[in-house]
Design an enzyme around this catalytic site. Structure first.
Site, short mmCIF file in Angstrom:
data_model
loop_
_atom_site.label_atom_id
_atom_site.label_comp_id
_atom_site.label_asym_id
_atom_site.label_seq_id
_atom_site.Cartn_x
_atom_site.Cartn_y
_atom_site.Cartn_z
N GLY A 272 -1.46 -4.89 -1.01
CA GLY A 272 -0.47 -4.00 -0.41
C GLY A 272 -0.46 -2.65 -1.09
N SER A 273 0.74 -2.06 -1.25
CA SER A 273 0.86 -0.68 -1.72
C SER A 273 0.46 -0.46 -3.17
CB SER A 273 2.29 -0.19 -1.50
OG SER A 273 2.56 -0.08 -0.11
N VAL A 274 0.27 -1.53 -3.94
CA VAL A 274 -0.27 -1.35 -5.29
C VAL A 274 -1.60 -0.62 -5.20
CG1 VAL A 274 -1.22 -2.58 -7.28
CG2 VAL A 274 0.92 -3.33 -6.28
N PHE A 275 -2.33 -0.83 -4.09
CA PHE A 275 -3.64 -0.21 -3.92
C PHE A 275 -3.54 1.30 -3.73
CE2 PHE A 275 -7.67 0.67 -1.64
CZ PHE A 275 -8.56 0.10 -2.54
N LYS A 276 -2.36 1.81 -3.43
CA LYS A 276 -2.18 3.27 -3.31
C LYS A 276 -2.46 3.98 -4.63
CE LYS A 276 1.10 2.86 0.50
NZ LYS A 276 2.52 2.84 0.91
#
Length: 576
Positions: A296-300
């Site tokens: 999820g947004s950790v990959f941002k």
């Protein structure tokens, strides 16, 4: 004549079988390699194994992690046939003499009394027992499992598998077919070092009725080898490991786990995987901290790093965060115009899909190369040459992460957009995520994650030390690392940041949250997510990197942030 020939052939086959059993394969019978001589001895002996000779695991302070030397009282069955001072033993161990006599009356095997049977003994009490010199009565330190097991997924499990034993170690013919071998975790990784050299035991010979065959003398058989069994000195901290397990139980994280690293050394201080290990359930044997899952947004964090490296981090530029990840105004977002930094703090999807599209126009490999520079994709666990192993792995079960499932997706706008927010085919391990946070906190220096520091001989001397290894390949620049540190801190300090609950944390926290769709639903038809929080603390002087993930949960039920908060809180107390 036909019947006679048949009888002669049958007798010949029987003779061959007897010769095979008694003369040819007496010490390695069948595929299991059974030592028939030893088994025949075992049939006419009774014994108490004090130590099976397999190597042990300790934490960084020398505290046992799986087994302990437990004070125990041993009583051999022949005591019921002789007069012995049962009252004196009963007084020392604080157990009624009637109980001891009753146990012996029905005993056909030696009796071992320890904590499990409500008998707690000290070293002084063992000394008193042995000073009485009663035949068949012994006070010993016996290797036994800890009362409360910890780190089960890390340490791993062992089991009997005679065929696999012979296949793995064809040269070790002296090993009993009952020898335990490592199946998972560190037990598997370090199995060859942990194999027993010999057992330590008490035994005596009996006849067919269980009576003493050669009098009541009990033999003490011990291994005189000063080097084995070895001790594997892990980097785990028993106190932190216990605390981490208690926190996840408290927050009811039943499917997921956490990893805690020492940033300076990149050593694992604690690692917990859920569900709890159950040998009868193969699903529970997996250490999910080493398995790739949707981030999820950790990959941002990766998209942000790539944008900084490629000069797309204009501080004055604003993005329309009323649009969804595809640039459509579907009414689901109302964050207005946000800068790059505030987009990261509030986790605006549109900002990062826009940046990802621009990155792919500049360099089709930009995203996965940046993920590699951050030490995210893996494998990131310690790997190197150890004796005759050219590629020894401390985490043999660790899987590699990935960014793209198909290179053709690099030209598909919607695939790029989904990849930018950690969906589509993006899968990374929690170990990789916490390593990325540790890398950023160190200013961009990549290191392999280590969980074992030394292998020690029995006499305490060093057999092998595992060095602190860097991860090969390019790293992010110090400027990029510094910029990411500011972004990760803003997630907490921004009044609307996704990590604002950590503003009240006793230690300053920097980190990134994440929510990933899994494509699954529960029995109620509710969508299930992977919920993350990954970061490091204290922000100004980073010491610990931590990731907490809960898999297949509804957003309302997730205990991820609460577990992260509790771990930081408990560590602040322990450090004081």
């Amino acid at each position: 004549m036909i019947v006679g020939a048949f009888i002669m052939a049958a007798l010949f086959i029987i003779l061959l079988r007897l010769a095979d059993i008694q003369l040819i394969n007496t010490e390695s019978f069948s595929k299991k390699g059974i030592n028939l001589v030893q088994e025949s001895v075992n049939q006419r002996t009774q014994e108490v194994v004090i130590d099976d000779g397999r190597g042990r695991f300790v934490d960084r302070n020398g505290e046992p992690l799986k087994n302990q030397a437990e004070p125990s009282l041993v009583l051999f069955p022949f005591l019921k046939e002789i007069d012995w001072p049962v009252e004196k033993i009963a007084e020392i161990v604080n157990v009624p003499s009637t109980r001891l006599n009753n146990m012996l009356t029905s005993a056909s095997e030696p009796i071992v009394l320890s904590t499990n049977e409500g008998v707690r003994l000290s070293s002084k009490e063992l000394e008193k027992i042995n000073q009485l010199e009663i035949p068949g009565v012994f006070g010993i330190y016996r290797q036994s499992p800890l009362e409360e097991s910890i780190g089960e997924h890390i340490i791993g499990i062992t089991g009997e598998n005679a065929e696999l034993l012979r296949k793995k170690y064809p040269d070790k013919k002296d090993l009993s077919y009952k020898t335990q071998i490592g199946i998972t975790g560190l037990e598997k990784a370090f199995d060859e070092f942990l194999l027993p050299d010999a057992e330590t035991k008490l035994l005596y010979h009996v006849d067919g009725d269980g009576n003493p065959l050669f009098g009541i003398n009990v033999k003490y058989i011990a291994d005189s080898n000063p080097f084995y069994p070895v001790t594997v000195e892990t980097t785990l901290d028993k106190e932190l490991q216990t605390m981490a397990e208690e926190v996840l139980n408290k927050q009811k994280v039943e499917n997921g786990g956490l990893v805690l690293l020492d940033i300076e050394t990149n050593n694992v201080l604690a690692m917990v995987s859920k569900p709890e290990l159950n040998r009868s359930d193969n699903h529970s044997l997996t250490n999910y901290m080493l398995q790739p899952i949707f981030p999820g947004s950790v990959f941002k964090t990766v998209i942000s790093a790539a944008a900084i490296e490629y000069g797309l981090d204009d501080a004055t530029r604003e993005f329309n965060c009323n649009l969804n990840l595809y640039g459509e105004n579907d009414g689901g977002q109302d964050d207005g115009m946000l800068t790059f930094a505030r987009s990261f703090a509030k986790s605006c999807n549109y900002t990062f899909t826009t940046l990802a599209e621009e990155l792919m126009e500049k360099d089709a490999s930009a995203i996965e190369e940046t993920a590699t520079k951050l030490g995210l994709i893996g494998p990131v666990g310690w790997t190197g040459e150890v004796f005759h192993y050219p590629q020894f792995k401390q985490f043999p079960e660790e899987k590699s992460g990935r960014v793209w499932g198909n290179d053709a997706d690099k030209k598909v706008k919607r695939a790029i957009d989904q990849t930018a927010i950690g969906q589509k085919d993006v899968k990374v391990t929690p170990l990789g995520v916490v390593n990325m946070m540790s890398t950023i906190a160190r200013g961009g220096q990549k290191k392999q994650v280590r969980i074992v520091e030394n292998i020690l001989y029995k006499n305490g001397t060093n057999m092998y030390s595992f060095s602190s290894n860097s991860i090969e390949g390019e790293s992010i620049s110090p400027y990029t690392a510094s910029s990411l540190q500011k972004l990760l801190r803003l997630v907490v300090t921004d009044p609307e940041g996704t990590g604002r609950r950590f503003q009240t944390s006793p230690l300053e926290v920097s980190g990134k949250s994440g929510t990933a769709q899994t494509g699954k639903k529960n029995a109620k038809g509710e969508t299930l997510y992977n919920k993350w929080f990954a970061g490091y603390f204290p922000s100004n002087s980073p010491k610990y990197a931590l990731v907490v993930v809960e898999m297949d949960t509804t957003s309302a039920e997730a205990g991820t942030n609460a577990a992260f908060y509790d771990v930081v809180n408990e560590i602040s107390k322990l450090d004081k």
